[in-house]
Design an enzyme around this catalytic site. Sequence first.
Site, PDB file in Angstrom:
ATOM      1  N   ARG A   1      -8.153  -0.505   5.235  1.00 34.12           N
ATOM      2  CA  ARG A   1      -7.310   0.481   4.579  1.00 34.12           C
ATOM      3  C   ARG A   1      -5.938  -0.091   4.240  1.00 34.12           C
ATOM      4  O   ARG A   1      -5.241   0.439   3.358  1.00 34.12           O
ATOM      5  CB  ARG A   1      -7.121   1.726   5.466  1.00 34.12           C
ATOM      6  CG  ARG A   1      -8.369   2.573   5.649  1.00 34.12           C
ATOM      7  CD  ARG A   1      -8.095   3.819   6.486  1.00 34.12           C
ATOM      8  NE  ARG A   1      -6.918   4.509   5.987  1.00 34.12           N
ATOM      9  CZ  ARG A   1      -5.847   4.777   6.732  1.00 34.12           C
ATOM     10  NH1 ARG A   1      -5.783   4.418   7.986  1.00 34.12           N
ATOM     11  NH2 ARG A   1      -4.823   5.415   6.206  1.00 34.12           N
TER      12      ARG A   1
ATOM     13  N   LYS B   1       0.826  -1.208   0.000  1.00 33.74           N
ATOM     14  CA  LYS B   1       0.000   0.000   0.000  1.00 33.74           C
ATOM     15  C   LYS B   1       0.861   1.258   0.000  1.00 33.74           C
ATOM     16  O   LYS B   1       0.611   2.207  -0.757  1.00 33.74           O
ATOM     17  CB  LYS B   1      -0.909   0.018   1.236  1.00 33.74           C
ATOM     18  CG  LYS B   1      -1.715   1.317   1.398  1.00 33.74           C
ATOM     19  CD  LYS B   1      -2.543   1.302   2.664  1.00 33.74           C
ATOM     20  CE  LYS B   1      -1.751   1.697   3.887  1.00 33.74           C
ATOM     21  NZ  LYS B   1      -1.784   3.152   4.157  1.00 33.74           N
ATOM     22  N   ASN B   2       1.895   1.272   0.832  1.00 34.92           N
ATOM     23  CA  ASN B   2       2.707   2.481   0.975  1.00 34.92           C
ATOM     24  C   ASN B   2       3.611   2.734  -0.219  1.00 34.92           C
ATOM     25  O   ASN B   2       4.211   3.803  -0.332  1.00 34.92           O
ATOM     26  CB  ASN B   2       3.540   2.409   2.256  1.00 34.92           C
ATOM     27  CG  ASN B   2       2.685   2.562   3.504  1.00 34.92           C
ATOM     28  OD1 ASN B   2       1.555   3.051   3.436  1.00 34.92           O
ATOM     29  ND2 ASN B   2       3.199   2.124   4.633  1.00 34.92           N
TER      30      ASN B   2
ATOM     31  N   ILE C   1       8.875   7.864  16.451  1.00 30.89           N
ATOM     32  CA  ILE C   1       8.375   8.468  15.224  1.00 30.89           C
ATOM     33  C   ILE C   1       7.086   9.254  15.463  1.00 30.89           C
ATOM     34  O   ILE C   1       6.996  10.442  15.128  1.00 30.89           O
ATOM     35  CB  ILE C   1       8.126   7.395  14.146  1.00 30.89           C
ATOM     36  CG1 ILE C   1       9.383   6.538  13.943  1.00 30.89           C
ATOM     37  CG2 ILE C   1       7.699   8.053  12.833  1.00 30.89           C
ATOM     38  CD1 ILE C   1      10.586   7.298  13.433  1.00 30.89           C
TER      39      ILE C   1
ATOM     40  N   CYS D   1      -5.022   8.393   9.982  1.00 28.42           N
ATOM     41  CA  CYS D   1      -5.009   7.809  11.326  1.00 28.42           C
ATOM     42  C   CYS D   1      -4.630   8.846  12.370  1.00 28.42           C
ATOM     43  O   CYS D   1      -3.804   9.734  12.125  1.00 28.42           O
ATOM     44  CB  CYS D   1      -3.999   6.660  11.380  1.00 28.42           C
ATOM     45  SG  CYS D   1      -4.506   5.202  10.468  1.00 28.42           S
TER      46      CYS D   1
ATOM     47  N   ASP E   1       5.666   1.083  11.859  1.00 30.08           N
ATOM     48  CA  ASP E   1       4.465   0.359  11.445  1.00 30.08           C
ATOM     49  C   ASP E   1       4.425  -1.076  11.950  1.00 30.08           C
ATOM     50  O   ASP E   1       3.414  -1.768  11.772  1.00 30.08           O
ATOM     51  CB  ASP E   1       4.338   0.362   9.913  1.00 30.08           C
ATOM     52  CG  ASP E   1       3.738   1.652   9.390  1.00 30.08           C
ATOM     53  OD1 ASP E   1       3.344   2.511  10.211  1.00 30.08           O
ATOM     54  OD2 ASP E   1       3.667   1.819   8.154  1.00 30.08           O
TER      55      ASP E   1
ATOM     56  N   ARG F   1       1.681  14.724  11.685  1.00 27.52           N
ATOM     57  CA  ARG F   1       2.493  14.405  10.513  1.00 27.52           C
ATOM     58  C   ARG F   1       2.395  15.607   9.584  1.00 27.52           C
ATOM     59  O   ARG F   1       1.701  15.583   8.575  1.00 27.52           O
ATOM     60  CB  ARG F   1       1.995  13.113   9.847  1.00 27.52           C
ATOM     61  CG  ARG F   1       2.220  11.898  10.716  1.00 27.52           C
ATOM     62  CD  ARG F   1       1.989  10.612   9.985  1.00 27.52           C
ATOM     63  NE  ARG F   1       0.572  10.264   9.972  1.00 27.52           N
ATOM     64  CZ  ARG F   1       0.105   9.115   9.497  1.00 27.52           C
ATOM     65  NH1 ARG F   1       0.936   8.216   9.007  1.00 27.52           N
ATOM     66  NH2 ARG F   1      -1.183   8.858   9.506  1.00 27.52           N
ATOM     67  N   PRO F   2       3.079  16.701   9.950  1.00 28.22           N
ATOM     68  CA  PRO F   2       2.895  17.956   9.227  1.00 28.22           C
ATOM     69  C   PRO F   2       3.418  17.889   7.798  1.00 28.22           C
ATOM     70  O   PRO F   2       4.300  17.100   7.474  1.00 28.22           O
ATOM     71  CB  PRO F   2       3.707  18.952  10.059  1.00 28.22           C
ATOM     72  CG  PRO F   2       4.747  18.123  10.754  1.00 28.22           C
ATOM     73  CD  PRO F   2       4.074  16.809  11.030  1.00 28.22           C
ATOM     74  N   VAL F   3       2.844  18.761   6.961  1.00 28.05           N
ATOM     75  CA  VAL F   3       3.246  18.815   5.550  1.00 28.05           C
ATOM     76  C   VAL F   3       4.157  20.012   5.291  1.00 28.05           C
ATOM     77  O   VAL F   3       4.373  20.381   4.143  1.00 28.05           O
ATOM     78  CB  VAL F   3       2.011  18.859   4.636  1.00 28.05           C
ATOM     79  CG1 VAL F   3       1.171  17.610   4.824  1.00 28.05           C
ATOM     80  CG2 VAL F   3       1.179  20.114   4.880  1.00 28.05           C
ATOM     81  N   ASP F   4       4.707  20.582   6.344  1.00 29.00           N
ATOM     82  CA  ASP F   4       5.526  21.777   6.152  1.00 29.00           C
ATOM     83  C   ASP F   4       6.778  21.499   5.328  1.00 29.00           C
ATOM     84  O   ASP F   4       7.250  22.377   4.596  1.00 29.00           O
ATOM     85  CB  ASP F   4       5.909  22.398   7.498  1.00 29.00           C
ATOM     86  CG  ASP F   4       6.652  21.440   8.412  1.00 29.00           C
ATOM     87  OD1 ASP F   4       6.297  20.248   8.437  1.00 29.00           O
ATOM     88  OD2 ASP F   4       7.592  21.891   9.094  1.00 29.00           O
TER      89      ASP F   4
END
Length: 416
Positions: free
Chosen positions: A396, A22-23, A326, A116, A304, A121-124
């Site tokens: 998912r 999936k990833n 993490i 989740c 994970d 989990r920022p997108v900066d």
Amino acid sequence: MDKLLIEGGARLAGEVAISGAKNAALPILCAALLSAEPVTFTNVPQLKDIITLLELLGQMGVRVSHDGDTVTLDAGALDNPVAPYEMVKTMRASILVLGPLVARCGEARVSLPGGCAIGARPVDQHIKGLQAMGAEVRVEHGYVHATVPRLKGARLFTDMVTVTGTENLMMAACLAEGETVIENAAREPEVVDLANCLVAMGAQISGAGSDVIRIRGVARLHGATHRIMPDRIETGTYLCAAAVTGGEVRLTGTSSCYLDAVVDKLMDAGCEIVSERDAIRLRAPVRLNAVSLRTAPYPAFPTDMQAQFMAINCVAGGVAMIRETIFENRFMHAVELQRLGADIRIDGNTAMVQGVAKLEGATVMATDLRASASLVVAGLVAEGETVIERIYHLDRGYERLEAKLAALGARVRRLA
């Protein structure tokens, strides 16, 4: 809302095939946005997140052909570079359309993603990288809006190791003018698989799998065919499921080369593991030894797999210390495991797990994808019946979970 009913105590044995990752599939499907020609992908897992992403791509103007584990995407008529909140609120990976859209269309409007609840989990880092490549980026009304005539190559240094950030910027750089260097890049196998796909499409990329990736931008990418790598987290989860039940299994269509840290810990726990070219065999002892671990970016132990190992430590001999470095909220499964009788103490980002003689079935609730998997692992060894609620999280990330477990001898069924 579906639930999973597990009657514990069955020893897992037999053979089962592992699905595509999936990833790896999510960013690779987004890579099709970079080309005006059809791109075909095989070994695509049939999961809720994949279906959601294909629907998202379709509303952008991408023609989608889906037949079993083969997907063909034709972005030749791409005309709507928008990822609306309604379509991405359940899937954090939707941010992966940002880089390809900006590179190909010169504009993108992408909702800040959901997913989740395992921590920030920022997108900066994504935004910072695109700005360094010349894009004007604004965050307004919950959307990232980026525009640029054409991206320009730049030297990018991410403040933290980010898999999706590395993938997004690598895809964007493929069509940028000049060379882009990504430093402190993620080294995960899924990043390498994406790079291999992009190279098959005509990209010029070197260094994938190391912490410095170089991309020489090209004017266009062409069509290609690419096979998605096997899912190393699904592989690890089934290995844990077999291990906790004292089982013996052979997993096909996968490889241990993506799982060195996980295999080492399972061997420390007392399992015998044999690696074949495209398969892994595991034989577990009657009772496992407790194994301590610390999560960290690849090639260290993957976050994970932390929840699944917490589950097997619950019934292992001895005490294990688990440190999560993490995500700050990734011990939510501990409370649910305690409902099954586990002895777990949490102190910040550290969990101490004292193995107990047995777990007892109960009703538990999944809080995220991998937490769901840990409850399945624990339920397989718990006495009596375990009911796992909110298993849409499992759908998912695990293809045909109950069917695969049943093929190995587990007593498991889905309840509507």
